[in-house]
Design a protein around this motif. Sequence first.
Motif, PDB file in Angstrom:
ATOM      1  N   LEU A  32      -3.840  13.214  10.458  1.00 41.79           N
ATOM      2  CA  LEU A  32      -4.780  13.081   9.890  1.00 41.79           C
ATOM      3  C   LEU A  32      -5.637  11.311  10.717  1.00 41.79           C
ATOM      4  O   LEU A  32      -6.650  10.575   9.862  1.00 41.79           O
ATOM      5  CB  LEU A  32      -5.114  12.810   7.852  1.00 41.79           C
ATOM      6  N   GLY A  33      -4.405  10.733  11.798  1.00 40.08           N
ATOM      7  CA  GLY A  33      -5.099   9.552  12.151  1.00 40.08           C
ATOM      8  C   GLY A  33      -4.381   8.230  11.429  1.00 40.08           C
ATOM      9  O   GLY A  33      -4.627   6.933  12.247  1.00 40.08           O
ATOM     10  N   THR A  34      -2.799   8.126  10.178  1.00 38.94           N
ATOM     11  CA  THR A  34      -2.935   7.153   9.973  1.00 38.94           C
ATOM     12  C   THR A  34      -1.250   7.134   9.812  1.00 38.94           C
ATOM     13  O   THR A  34      -0.552   7.812   9.296  1.00 38.94           O
ATOM     14  CB  THR A  34      -3.361   7.084   8.440  1.00 38.94           C
ATOM     15  N   ASN A  35      -1.219   5.919  11.345  1.00 41.91           N
ATOM     16  CA  ASN A  35       0.062   5.940  11.589  1.00 41.91           C
ATOM     17  C   ASN A  35       0.949   5.159  11.356  1.00 41.91           C
ATOM     18  O   ASN A  35       0.492   3.849  11.584  1.00 41.91           O
ATOM     19  CB  ASN A  35      -0.066   6.495  13.170  1.00 41.91           C
ATOM     20  N   LEU A  36       1.448   5.579  10.182  1.00 40.79           N
ATOM     21  CA  LEU A  36       2.677   4.124   9.874  1.00 40.79           C
ATOM     22  C   LEU A  36       4.345   4.080  11.057  1.00 40.79           C
ATOM     23  O   LEU A  36       5.000   2.608  11.047  1.00 40.79           O
ATOM     24  CB  LEU A  36       3.618   4.952   8.061  1.00 40.79           C
ATOM     25  N   TYR A  37       3.811   4.976  11.637  1.00 40.71           N
ATOM     26  CA  TYR A  37       5.195   4.996  12.622  1.00 40.71           C
ATOM     27  C   TYR A  37       4.883   3.744  13.400  1.00 40.71           C
ATOM     28  O   TYR A  37       5.641   2.949  13.842  1.00 40.71           O
ATOM     29  CB  TYR A  37       5.583   6.177  13.608  1.00 40.71           C
ATOM     30  N   SER A  38       3.684   3.439  14.109  1.00 40.01           N
ATOM     31  CA  SER A  38       2.981   2.575  14.810  1.00 40.01           C
ATOM     32  C   SER A  38       2.641   1.784  13.764  1.00 40.01           C
ATOM     33  O   SER A  38       2.292   0.332  15.156  1.00 40.01           O
ATOM     34  CB  SER A  38       2.166   3.308  15.508  1.00 40.01           C
ATOM     35  N   GLU A  39       1.634   1.299  12.913  1.00 40.06           N
ATOM     36  CA  GLU A  39       1.735   0.229  12.219  1.00 40.06           C
ATOM     37  C   GLU A  39       2.116   0.016  10.841  1.00 40.06           C
ATOM     38  O   GLU A  39       2.153   0.380  10.063  1.00 40.06           O
ATOM     39  CB  GLU A  39       0.187   0.643  11.982  1.00 40.06           C
ATOM     40  N   PRO A  40       3.256  -1.531  11.328  1.00 36.38           N
ATOM     41  CA  PRO A  40       4.004  -1.160   9.558  1.00 36.38           C
ATOM     42  C   PRO A  40       3.415  -2.251   9.399  1.00 36.38           C
ATOM     43  O   PRO A  40       3.949  -1.616   7.369  1.00 36.38           O
ATOM     44  CB  PRO A  40       5.697  -2.555  10.437  1.00 36.38           C
ATOM     45  N   SER A  41       2.409  -2.415   9.262  1.00 34.90           N
ATOM     46  CA  SER A  41       1.442  -3.367   7.512  1.00 34.90           C
ATOM     47  C   SER A  41       1.598  -2.388   6.841  1.00 34.90           C
ATOM     48  O   SER A  41       0.647  -2.474   6.544  1.00 34.90           O
ATOM     49  CB  SER A  41       0.425  -3.398   8.479  1.00 34.90           C
ATOM     50  N   LEU A  42       0.930  -0.943   7.262  1.00 28.56           N
ATOM     51  CA  LEU A  42       0.806   0.391   6.238  1.00 28.56           C
ATOM     52  C   LEU A  42       2.132   0.818   5.192  1.00 28.56           C
ATOM     53  O   LEU A  42       1.276   1.309   4.219  1.00 28.56           O
ATOM     54  CB  LEU A  42       0.708   1.667   7.228  1.00 28.56           C
ATOM     55  N   ALA A  43       2.565   0.050   5.212  1.00 27.60           N
ATOM     56  CA  ALA A  43       3.645   0.225   4.378  1.00 27.60           C
ATOM     57  C   ALA A  43       3.507   0.426   3.599  1.00 27.60           C
ATOM     58  O   ALA A  43       3.823   0.696   2.122  1.00 27.60           O
ATOM     59  CB  ALA A  43       5.693  -0.101   4.803  1.00 27.60           C
ATOM     60  N   LYS A  44       3.230  -1.187   3.015  1.00 26.59           N
ATOM     61  CA  LYS A  44       3.206  -1.688   1.807  1.00 26.59           C
ATOM     62  C   LYS A  44       1.457  -0.600   0.607  1.00 26.59           C
ATOM     63  O   LYS A  44       2.082  -0.099  -0.465  1.00 26.59           O
ATOM     64  CB  LYS A  44       2.455  -3.055   1.465  1.00 26.59           C
ATOM     65  N   PRO A  45       0.639  -0.221   1.608  1.00 30.70           N
ATOM     66  CA  PRO A  45      -0.001   0.443   0.566  1.00 30.70           C
ATOM     67  C   PRO A  45       0.258   1.785   0.689  1.00 30.70           C
ATOM     68  O   PRO A  45      -0.225   2.176  -0.148  1.00 30.70           O
ATOM     69  CB  PRO A  45      -1.784  -0.106   1.651  1.00 30.70           C
ATOM     70  N   PHE A  46       1.272   2.070   1.432  1.00 34.12           N
ATOM     71  CA  PHE A  46       0.886   3.893   1.521  1.00 34.12           C
ATOM     72  C   PHE A  46       2.631   3.492   0.259  1.00 34.12           C
ATOM     73  O   PHE A  46       2.230   4.065  -0.892  1.00 34.12           O
ATOM     74  CB  PHE A  46       2.621   3.439   2.654  1.00 34.12           C
ATOM     75  N   ALA A  47       3.728   2.850  -0.075  1.00 35.20           N
ATOM     76  CA  ALA A  47       4.758   2.455  -1.186  1.00 35.20           C
ATOM     77  C   ALA A  47       3.275   2.327  -2.966  1.00 35.20           C
ATOM     78  O   ALA A  47       4.117   3.064  -3.791  1.00 35.20           O
ATOM     79  CB  ALA A  47       5.137   1.472  -1.395  1.00 35.20           C
ATOM     80  N   THR A  48       2.365   1.610  -2.250  1.00 30.69           N
ATOM     81  CA  THR A  48       1.696   1.661  -3.529  1.00 30.69           C
ATOM     82  C   THR A  48       0.580   2.617  -4.191  1.00 30.69           C
ATOM     83  O   THR A  48      -0.087   2.754  -5.074  1.00 30.69           O
ATOM     84  CB  THR A  48       0.338   0.118  -3.390  1.00 30.69           C
ATOM     85  N   ALA A  49       0.600   2.900  -2.906  1.00 30.46           N
ATOM     86  CA  ALA A  49      -0.777   4.462  -3.099  1.00 30.46           C
ATOM     87  C   ALA A  49       0.692   5.328  -3.586  1.00 30.46           C
ATOM     88  O   ALA A  49       0.077   6.194  -4.703  1.00 30.46           O
ATOM     89  CB  ALA A  49      -1.326   4.969  -2.313  1.00 30.46           C
ATOM     90  N   ILE A  50       1.946   5.570  -2.640  1.00 29.76           N
ATOM     91  CA  ILE A  50       1.965   6.642  -3.826  1.00 29.76           C
ATOM     92  C   ILE A  50       2.999   6.038  -5.590  1.00 29.76           C
ATOM     93  O   ILE A  50       3.150   7.154  -6.223  1.00 29.76           O
ATOM     94  CB  ILE A  50       3.787   6.349  -2.962  1.00 29.76           C
ATOM     95  N   GLN A  51       2.890   5.065  -5.377  1.00 30.92           N
ATOM     96  CA  GLN A  51       3.315   4.269  -6.734  1.00 30.92           C
ATOM     97  C   GLN A  51       1.968   4.949  -7.737  1.00 30.92           C
ATOM     98  O   GLN A  51       2.748   4.900  -8.995  1.00 30.92           O
ATOM     99  CB  GLN A  51       3.632   3.400  -7.440  1.00 30.92           C
ATOM    100  N   GLN A  52       0.876   4.202  -7.618  1.00 31.69           N
ATOM    101  CA  GLN A  52       0.086   4.951  -8.029  1.00 31.69           C
ATOM    102  C   GLN A  52       0.219   6.482  -9.030  1.00 31.69           C
ATOM    103  O   GLN A  52      -0.258   7.045  -9.248  1.00 31.69           O
ATOM    104  CB  GLN A  52      -1.374   4.758  -7.414  1.00 31.69           C
ATOM    105  N   LEU A  53       0.249   7.258  -7.941  1.00 32.31           N
ATOM    106  CA  LEU A  53       0.484   8.847  -7.581  1.00 32.31           C
ATOM    107  C   LEU A  53       1.687   9.038  -8.935  1.00 32.31           C
ATOM    108  O   LEU A  53       1.880   9.859  -9.652  1.00 32.31           O
ATOM    109  CB  LEU A  53       0.540   9.995  -6.468  1.00 32.31           C
ATOM    110  N   VAL A  54       2.034   8.404  -9.169  1.00 30.58           N
ATOM    111  CA  VAL A  54       3.757   8.741  -9.810  1.00 30.58           C
ATOM    112  C   VAL A  54       2.899   8.147 -11.470  1.00 30.58           C
ATOM    113  O   VAL A  54       2.879   8.450 -12.555  1.00 30.58           O
ATOM    114  CB  VAL A  54       5.113   8.039  -9.467  1.00 30.58           C
ATOM    115  N   ASP A  55       2.392   6.762 -10.938  1.00 29.36           N
ATOM    116  CA  ASP A  55       1.363   6.489 -12.532  1.00 29.36           C
ATOM    117  C   ASP A  55       0.898   7.741 -13.491  1.00 29.36           C
ATOM    118  O   ASP A  55       0.564   7.362 -14.608  1.00 29.36           O
ATOM    119  CB  ASP A  55       1.585   5.044 -12.209  1.00 29.36           C
ATOM    120  N   ASP A  56       0.089   7.822 -12.396  1.00 27.74           N
ATOM    121  CA  ASP A  56      -0.881   8.995 -12.800  1.00 27.74           C
ATOM    122  C   ASP A  56      -0.181  10.949 -13.561  1.00 27.74           C
ATOM    123  O   ASP A  56      -0.861  11.159 -13.220  1.00 27.74           O
ATOM    124  CB  ASP A  56      -2.343   9.162 -11.879  1.00 27.74           C
TER     125      ASP A  56
END
Length: 360
Positions: A32-56
């Motif tokens: 979908l155009g969001t590449n965590l492999y080539s953009e390490p800076s996306l790791a934190k927002p990815f983890a935050t999003a996952i945690q929010q989905l856990v919280d929800d």
Amino acid sequence: MEELIRNIIEQHKNKKKKTIETKYIVSELKTLGTNLYSEPSLAKPFATAIQQLVDDGVLKPLGNSLFIPSYGGAMNKYSINVKYFESDDILSSSMLNDLHPKLNMSYYVKHASEYYELEDIIHRINDILYDTSSDILTANERSYLIFGDEKAIMYPEDASIDGSDILKKLGGLTLEDLKAKRTFEPFFYLATSGYHNLTEKRNVLIVENQDTLNTFIDAVMNGQLSNIHLLIYGEGNAITRKFGFIQNIHGKPEDNYFYFGDIDPEGLSIYYRLKSTFPDYNIIPAVSLYSYMINKVDPADARRLRKPQKVDDVSVSQFIAAFDTETGMVIKDIIYSERYLPQEVINKTDMARLNGIGIH
């Protein structure tokens, strides 16, 4: 990113899958155009999003799942809450069309069953938000009208319903949003004619202990302390809870507020808590009174504390910053040697002399 991941999970669920691996989500994001492999800076927002989905309640970590450090600590596998995506637990957008823009319905969109339980309450809040001519009520009065329980907003732990939590889930609505105001328990005070008539800065003295307060009241009423315009009974720790009542008697933040208590760890902590709780008010130690105490009684004669008190270093440093270096060191020595000087060191015989010194 959270919405993208939610859609990936839903599509995965539609394939009759009850679990999902993090690496699958990452792979789908890449397409979908969001590449965590080539953009390490996306790791934190990815983890935050996952945690929010856990919280929800969308995802739940499996018991044997492992942390993935490279993705900000997300787990490697999750179970999917299939019920979350069932249509009877999702609010339709048409139901939200008439709600006030200040109502953030994102939580209740995902928790429709909770919304239906609270629908009447939410619509009462909605009506208040739209009513621009509504009177300002006290927090407890407004709480009763909304929740049927006067303690629901300010004292939810004692209420039949947690109004504070509901307001938080609706986007963090404030008392101001609800056309309500917090009230403060009144303190005992003595106001002079000068307090009511002066237009320049007034001198307000906050006295911690009752006996000393009575001595100062007599002196003010007899004209011995002419530069004190308002006396407030601090009542120890209670002053931090009650000081907001100053608004009810037209106290101004720019007035001079002098705090006078015991020279002991608790006395200094009360001052620091008061000043920190009401930073807009010009609250300082009554330097002249504390200095008078130290000059009247040899600090070496300061008595040992009757029982241990916790010394807060920040409180001490903030307090002695108002004094000259020598006086500050004397106060610091008394505190850290577990001794104290009570404000009762000052009594009726000192009033005339204090009038000459002034309160500053």
